[in-house]
Design a protein around this motif. Structure first.
Motif, PDB file in Angstrom:
ATOM      1  N   THR A 163       0.842  -1.199   0.000  1.00 19.20           N
ATOM      2  CA  THR A 163       0.000   0.000   0.000  1.00 19.20           C
ATOM      3  C   THR A 163       0.879   1.251   0.000  1.00 19.20           C
ATOM      4  OG1 THR A 163      -1.718  -1.190   1.176  1.00 19.20           O
ATOM      5  CG2 THR A 163      -1.784   1.227   1.341  1.00 19.20           C
ATOM      6  N   PHE A 164       1.885   1.236   0.867  1.00 17.54           N
ATOM      7  CA  PHE A 164       2.801   2.373   0.934  1.00 17.54           C
ATOM      8  C   PHE A 164       3.466   2.615  -0.424  1.00 17.54           C
ATOM      9  CE2 PHE A 164       7.209   3.804   1.581  1.00 17.54           C
ATOM     10  CZ  PHE A 164       6.940   5.072   2.053  1.00 17.54           C
ATOM     11  N   GLU A 165       3.937   1.543  -1.062  1.00 15.63           N
ATOM     12  CA  GLU A 165       4.628   1.702  -2.359  1.00 15.63           C
ATOM     13  C   GLU A 165       3.680   2.179  -3.444  1.00 15.63           C
ATOM     14  OE1 GLU A 165       6.545  -2.125  -2.586  1.00 15.63           O
ATOM     15  OE2 GLU A 165       7.765  -1.534  -0.847  1.00 15.63           O
ATOM     16  N   ALA A 166       2.447   1.681  -3.445  1.00 15.85           N
ATOM     17  CA  ALA A 166       1.468   2.109  -4.463  1.00 15.85           C
ATOM     18  C   ALA A 166       1.139   3.597  -4.309  1.00 15.85           C
ATOM     19  CB  ALA A 166       0.193   1.269  -4.341  1.00 15.85           C
ATOM     20  N   VAL A 167       1.051   4.055  -3.067  1.00 13.64           N
ATOM     21  CA  VAL A 167       0.703   5.464  -2.823  1.00 13.64           C
ATOM     22  C   VAL A 167       1.887   6.375  -3.140  1.00 13.64           C
ATOM     23  CG1 VAL A 167       0.115   7.072  -0.951  1.00 13.64           C
ATOM     24  CG2 VAL A 167      -1.222   5.009  -1.298  1.00 13.64           C
ATOM     25  N   GLN A 168       3.072   5.906  -2.838  1.00 16.71           N
ATOM     26  CA  GLN A 168       4.279   6.663  -3.201  1.00 16.71           C
ATOM     27  C   GLN A 168       4.351   6.806  -4.732  1.00 16.71           C
ATOM     28  OE1 GLN A 168       7.429   6.469  -0.619  1.00 16.71           O
ATOM     29  NE2 GLN A 168       7.851   8.360  -1.692  1.00 16.71           N
ATOM     30  N   ALA A 169       4.058   5.724  -5.462  1.00 15.96           N
ATOM     31  CA  ALA A 169       4.092   5.767  -6.934  1.00 15.96           C
ATOM     32  C   ALA A 169       3.002   6.694  -7.466  1.00 15.96           C
ATOM     33  CB  ALA A 169       3.917   4.361  -7.501  1.00 15.96           C
ATOM     34  N   LEU A 170       1.837   6.688  -6.823  1.00 18.66           N
ATOM     35  CA  LEU A 170       0.745   7.576  -7.256  1.00 18.66           C
ATOM     36  C   LEU A 170       1.135   9.044  -7.065  1.00 18.66           C
ATOM     37  CD1 LEU A 170      -2.208   8.027  -8.188  1.00 18.66           C
ATOM     38  CD2 LEU A 170      -2.879   7.881  -5.777  1.00 18.66           C
ATOM     39  N   ALA A 171       1.737   9.355  -5.916  1.00 22.75           N
ATOM     40  CA  ALA A 171       2.174  10.736  -5.659  1.00 22.75           C
ATOM     41  C   ALA A 171       3.200  11.161  -6.713  1.00 22.75           C
ATOM     42  CB  ALA A 171       2.752  10.850  -4.251  1.00 22.75           C
ATOM     43  N   ASP A 172       4.125  10.266  -7.064  1.00 22.38           N
ATOM     44  CA  ASP A 172       5.119  10.557  -8.119  1.00 22.38           C
ATOM     45  C   ASP A 172       4.410  10.862  -9.427  1.00 22.38           C
ATOM     46  OD1 ASP A 172       7.208  10.027  -6.451  1.00 22.38           O
ATOM     47  OD2 ASP A 172       7.664   8.037  -7.262  1.00 22.38           O
ATOM     48  N   LYS A 173       3.443  10.023  -9.776  1.00 26.11           N
ATOM     49  CA  LYS A 173       2.708  10.201 -11.037  1.00 26.11           C
ATOM     50  C   LYS A 173       1.983  11.552 -11.051  1.00 26.11           C
ATOM     51  CE  LYS A 173      -0.266   7.915 -14.229  1.00 26.11           C
ATOM     52  NZ  LYS A 173      -0.538   6.784 -14.967  1.00 26.11           N
ATOM     53  N   MET A 174       1.539  11.994  -9.869  1.00 25.90           N
ATOM     54  CA  MET A 174       0.840  13.285  -9.773  1.00 25.90           C
ATOM     55  C   MET A 174       1.834  14.452  -9.697  1.00 25.90           C
ATOM     56  SD  MET A 174      -2.280  12.073  -7.242  1.00 25.90           S
ATOM     57  CE  MET A 174      -3.268  13.552  -7.199  1.00 25.90           C
ATOM     58  N   GLY A 175       3.118  14.139  -9.838  1.00 23.53           N
ATOM     59  CA  GLY A 175       4.140  15.195  -9.888  1.00 23.53           C
ATOM     60  C   GLY A 175       4.504  15.753  -8.524  1.00 23.53           C
ATOM     61  N   LYS A 176       4.225  15.000  -7.456  1.00 23.89           N
ATOM     62  CA  LYS A 176       4.491  15.501  -6.104  1.00 23.89           C
ATOM     63  C   LYS A 176       5.731  14.843  -5.497  1.00 23.89           C
ATOM     64  CE  LYS A 176       0.694  17.943  -6.157  1.00 23.89           C
ATOM     65  NZ  LYS A 176       0.824  19.363  -6.532  1.00 23.89           N
ATOM     66  N   THR A 177       6.332  15.571  -4.562  1.00 24.96           N
ATOM     67  CA  THR A 177       7.439  15.042  -3.770  1.00 24.96           C
ATOM     68  C   THR A 177       6.843  14.591  -2.435  1.00 24.96           C
ATOM     69  OG1 THR A 177       8.920  16.599  -4.817  1.00 24.96           O
ATOM     70  CG2 THR A 177       9.660  15.686  -2.725  1.00 24.96           C
ATOM     71  N   THR A 178       7.335  13.481  -1.901  1.00 25.55           N
ATOM     72  CA  THR A 178       6.728  12.974  -0.669  1.00 25.55           C
ATOM     73  C   THR A 178       7.652  13.118   0.539  1.00 25.55           C
ATOM     74  OG1 THR A 178       7.524  10.757  -1.185  1.00 25.55           O
ATOM     75  CG2 THR A 178       5.304  11.287  -1.892  1.00 25.55           C
ATOM     76  N   ALA A 179       7.031  13.259   1.695  1.00 24.23           N
ATOM     77  CA  ALA A 179       7.751  13.170   2.974  1.00 24.23           C
ATOM     78  C   ALA A 179       6.987  12.131   3.789  1.00 24.23           C
ATOM     79  CB  ALA A 179       7.754  14.515   3.682  1.00 24.23           C
ATOM     80  N   VAL A 180       7.702  11.175   4.338  1.00 25.40           N
ATOM     81  CA  VAL A 180       7.037  10.088   5.065  1.00 25.40           C
ATOM     82  C   VAL A 180       7.000  10.420   6.551  1.00 25.40           C
ATOM     83  CG1 VAL A 180       7.076   7.619   5.579  1.00 25.40           C
ATOM     84  CG2 VAL A 180       7.831   8.440   3.339  1.00 25.40           C
ATOM     85  N   ALA A 181       5.813  10.297   7.133  1.00 24.43           N
ATOM     86  CA  ALA A 181       5.655  10.580   8.563  1.00 24.43           C
ATOM     87  C   ALA A 181       5.086   9.364   9.266  1.00 24.43           C
ATOM     88  CB  ALA A 181       4.705  11.755   8.749  1.00 24.43           C
ATOM     89  N   GLN A 182       5.474   9.189  10.510  1.00 32.04           N
ATOM     90  CA  GLN A 182       4.834   8.167  11.334  1.00 32.04           C
ATOM     91  C   GLN A 182       3.547   8.767  11.899  1.00 32.04           C
ATOM     92  OE1 GLN A 182       5.868   4.972  11.404  1.00 32.04           O
ATOM     93  NE2 GLN A 182       7.398   5.677   9.928  1.00 32.04           N
ATOM     94  N   ASP A 183       2.680   7.881  12.392  1.00 37.82           N
ATOM     95  CA  ASP A 183       1.339   8.292  12.786  1.00 37.82           C
ATOM     96  C   ASP A 183       1.309   8.824  14.229  1.00 37.82           C
ATOM     97  OD1 ASP A 183      -1.388   8.619  12.753  1.00 37.82           O
ATOM     98  OD2 ASP A 183      -1.819   6.509  13.175  1.00 37.82           O
ATOM     99  N   TYR A 184       1.708  10.068  14.407  1.00 36.64           N
ATOM    100  CA  TYR A 184       1.573  10.776  15.681  1.00 36.64           C
ATOM    101  C   TYR A 184       0.759  12.036  15.421  1.00 36.64           C
ATOM    102  CZ  TYR A 184       4.889   7.520  17.601  1.00 36.64           C
ATOM    103  OH  TYR A 184       5.479   6.357  18.017  1.00 36.64           O
ATOM    104  N   PRO A 185       0.149  12.625  16.458  1.00 38.62           N
ATOM    105  CA  PRO A 185      -0.801  13.721  16.229  1.00 38.62           C
ATOM    106  C   PRO A 185      -0.249  14.818  15.311  1.00 38.62           C
ATOM    107  CG  PRO A 185      -0.889  13.048  18.514  1.00 38.62           C
ATOM    108  CD  PRO A 185       0.241  12.267  17.881  1.00 38.62           C
ATOM    109  N   ALA A 186      -1.021  15.097  14.251  1.00 34.38           N
ATOM    110  CA  ALA A 186      -0.746  16.172  13.279  1.00 34.38           C
ATOM    111  C   ALA A 186       0.463  15.901  12.381  1.00 34.38           C
ATOM    112  CB  ALA A 186      -0.657  17.540  13.947  1.00 34.38           C
TER     113      ALA A 186
END
Ligand code: NAI
Length: 291
Positions: A163-186
């Motif tokens: 799931t993580f890899e598919a979403v990272q690839a989708l963000a790339d396709k949409m021309g976006k740069t990603t930053a990965v965060a762990q699930d803590y408030p905000a």
């Protein structure tokens, strides 16, 4: 798994931007909202924003027409059954998001990914209310979506690697740069940004400066493109307050206490640009500071 169809729930300022960028990237888009008028407004906004891109030479008129033709808008949630991923971008209230997932989950493909654009709510908790915590993820776009480069990706405790890899690839396709965060408030962006805006409001309340001097100080003294009070107005002071409350409750630390002046603005309905008044009065051109 290849993503070719993206479902978007919520046709507000974020939903219309996500639909715009996905369609321009060549994906089919199903955009749904509870309100038919929100869908109509979103389609008209997307058309105008694409026209602006054509006028600036960023895309040609054919690309605009092709993108518009790829977006199917409506109020019928069952249209989401065609989606390989559904990105929820409805109002920032946990009970709203939970009721959406309850309604939508039975309609989805068995292996469809569910993503939330939430600014602050726990991805793990939202995921646990669905039938697919391993296929659930945070995909946090920035406002305005067609302009801002970042997508913050938030993994819930159960999110799997596929799931993580598919979403990272989708963000790339949409021309976006990603930053990965762990699930803590905000997560990352709003963990740092919203307390800064809250602190600016507190400084205003204490009379450390006025609206003009506080915004000028951060723009010219810290190279911020916008002052924190203008940025709070742009995000929406109700959204800023909701995020401060998630931080305050989730971290259990008084340093995240919402400024009483921020609370007062929200109680007055002075929510910023979207209501015409926040720390600036938007009926004036240029907007005039209110304090
Ligand atoms: P908005 O108020 O512009 O749009 C929310 C939309 O959700 C409205 O059109 C509303 O009719 C729709 N909605 C409400 N209940 C629904 C339901 N049960 N089913 C379908 N649609 C429903 O809000 P905005 O600013 O677009 O925010 C949406 C989400 O994006 C929130 O979670 C927010 O925290 C997040 N976000 C907001 C940013 C911002 O700068 N405003 C930036 C990044 C994320």
């Amino acid at each position: 798994m290849a993503i070719t169809t993206v479902g978007v729930i919520g046709a507000g300022q974020m939903g219309n931007g996500i639909a715009h960028v996905a369609a321009l990237a060549g994906l089919d888009v199903v955009l749904v909202d509870v309100k038919a008028e929100a869908v109509a407004k979103a389609l008209s906004t997307i058309g105008k924003n694409l026209d602006r891109q054509v006028a600036k030479g960023g895309i040609d008129a054919g690309a605009k027409d092709a993108a518009m033709a790829r977006i199917q808008g409506g109020t019928d949630m069952s249209a989401l059954s065609a989606a390989d991923i559904v990105i929820e971008a409805a109002t920032e209230r946990e009970e709203v998001k939970l009721s959406i997932f309850k309604q939508v989950v039975p309609l989805l493909k068995a292996d469809a990914i569910l993503a939330s654009n939430t600014s602050s709510i726990s991805i793990t908790r939202l995921a646990a209310a669905t039938d697919r915590p391993h296929r659930f993820i945070g995909m946090h776009f920035m406002n305005p979506v067609p302009v801002m480069k970042l997508v913050e990706i938030i993994r819930g405790i159960a999110t799997d690697d596929a799931t993580f890899e598919a979403v990272q690839a989708l963000a790339d396709k949409m021309g976006k740069t990603t930053a990965v965060a762990q699930d803590y408030p905000a997560f990352i962006v709003n963990r740092v940004l919203i307390p800064m805006i809250n602190e600016a409001v507190q400084a205003l309340q204490e009379g450390v400066g006025n609206v003009e001097s506080i915004d000028a100080a951060l723009k010219l003294g810290a190279a911020h493109p916008m002052g924190p009070l203008a940025l709070g107005d742009f995000i929406g002071l109700d959204t800023c307050l909701a995020i401060m409350r998630v931080l305050h409750e989730g971290m259990g630390d008084s340093k995240y206490r919402p400024s009483p002046l921020l609370v007062k603005h929200v109680e007055a309905g002075w929510l910023g640009k979207k209501t015409g008044r926040g720390f600036y009065d938007y009926s004036q051109d240029p907007p005039r500071p209110t304090r």
